[in-house]
Design an enzyme around this catalytic site. Structure first.
Site, PDB file in Angstrom:
ATOM      1  N   ASN A   1     -12.239  -1.594  -4.795  1.00  0.00           N
ATOM      2  CA  ASN A   1     -12.008  -1.986  -6.186  1.00  0.00           C
ATOM      3  C   ASN A   1     -13.203  -2.793  -6.701  1.00  0.00           C
ATOM      4  OD1 ASN A   1     -11.093  -3.074  -8.606  1.00  0.00           O
ATOM      5  ND2 ASN A   1      -9.573  -4.386  -7.653  1.00  0.00           N
TER       6      ASN A   1
ATOM      7  N   CYS B   1      -5.900  -6.095  -7.151  1.00  0.00           N
ATOM      8  CA  CYS B   1      -5.723  -5.660  -5.765  1.00  0.00           C
ATOM      9  C   CYS B   1      -5.215  -6.800  -4.881  1.00  0.00           C
ATOM     10  CB  CYS B   1      -7.015  -5.074  -5.214  1.00  0.00           C
ATOM     11  SG  CYS B   1      -8.444  -6.144  -5.362  1.00  0.00           S
ATOM     12  N   HIS B   2      -5.362  -8.041  -5.354  1.00  0.00           N
ATOM     13  CA  HIS B   2      -4.832  -9.173  -4.581  1.00  0.00           C
ATOM     14  C   HIS B   2      -3.310  -9.143  -4.516  1.00  0.00           C
ATOM     15  CE1 HIS B   2      -5.052 -10.581  -8.780  1.00  0.00           C
ATOM     16  NE2 HIS B   2      -4.008 -11.335  -8.483  1.00  0.00           N
TER      17      HIS B   2
ATOM     18  N   GLU C   1      -0.510 -17.343  -9.220  1.00  0.00           N
ATOM     19  CA  GLU C   1       0.529 -16.566  -9.895  1.00  0.00           C
ATOM     20  C   GLU C   1       1.933 -16.927  -9.408  1.00  0.00           C
ATOM     21  OE1 GLU C   1      -0.238 -12.359 -10.101  1.00  0.00           O
ATOM     22  OE2 GLU C   1      -2.402 -12.663 -10.369  1.00  0.00           O
TER      23      GLU C   1
ATOM     24  N   TYR D   1       0.839  -1.200   0.000  1.00  0.00           N
ATOM     25  CA  TYR D   1       0.000   0.000   0.000  1.00  0.00           C
ATOM     26  C   TYR D   1       0.874   1.250   0.000  1.00  0.00           C
ATOM     27  CZ  TYR D   1      -3.643  -3.325   1.202  1.00  0.00           C
ATOM     28  OH  TYR D   1      -4.506  -4.397   1.179  1.00  0.00           O
TER      29      TYR D   1
END
Length: 165
Positions: free
Chosen positions: A124, A132-133, A159, A101
């Site tokens: 979001n 945003c993850h 990912e 952040y």
């Protein structure tokens, strides 16, 4: 305004997907309900099942299946100018990486707005699409996520992102 919505089901999880005539405007977290869409878009006409959503659903399903995907969509973002600025910054986070952040606040030239950035990330409307993850705490820990921490953990694992906790 007309909002077209449908449900995408993948691995026994439902994801609500919605668009306007201008573009994708909402992707829900796992098992979010129609009421969650209404919270983002009160007083709008909701229309179920529209072929406009198929291209979005195919790409999201490809992403969730770890297949090649291309989130090259038109968006129709609704939020404050600050929120939109944060969301557009999140789009710059590469697949398979994370940021914090604080780094997002620095990237939008507002170093002292870490909490406000976190609030914008939490609002979001395009979960998965606007990644945003990929935003984690400065100490490397997972923080809140509209779809729930377990969904965030699964997306990061998808990912191949290694987690501290």
């Amino acid at each position: 305004m007309k909002i077209y919505y449908d449900t995408l089901t993948h691995n026994n999880k439902d994801y609500l997907v919605a668009s306007t005539n201008k573009g994708l405007c909402f992707v829900g977290g796992e098992n979010e309900k129609l009421e969650d869409l209404v919270k983002f878009f009160p007083k709008n006409e909701l229309i179920h099942h529209n072929t406009k959503l198929e291209k979005y659903k195919i790409e999201i399903k490809n992403y969730l299946s770890n297949k090649p995907f291309n989130f090259d969509f038109e968006f129709d973002l609704y939020g404050t100018e600050f929120q939109k600025k944060v969301w557009l910054e999140l789009l710059k986070i590469p697949y398979g990486t994370t940021t914090t952040y604080k780094k997002v606040a620095l990237a939008i030239n507002n170093e002292k707005a870490v909490r406000t950035v976190a609030n914008a990330v939490g609002r979001n409307p395009l979960t998965i699409i606007i990644p945003c993850h990929r935003v984690i705490g400065t100490n490397g820990t997972l923080t809140g996520y509209r779809g729930g921490i377990e969904m965030k953990r699964r997306l990061l694992k998808l990912e191949n992102i290694k987690l501290v906790n």
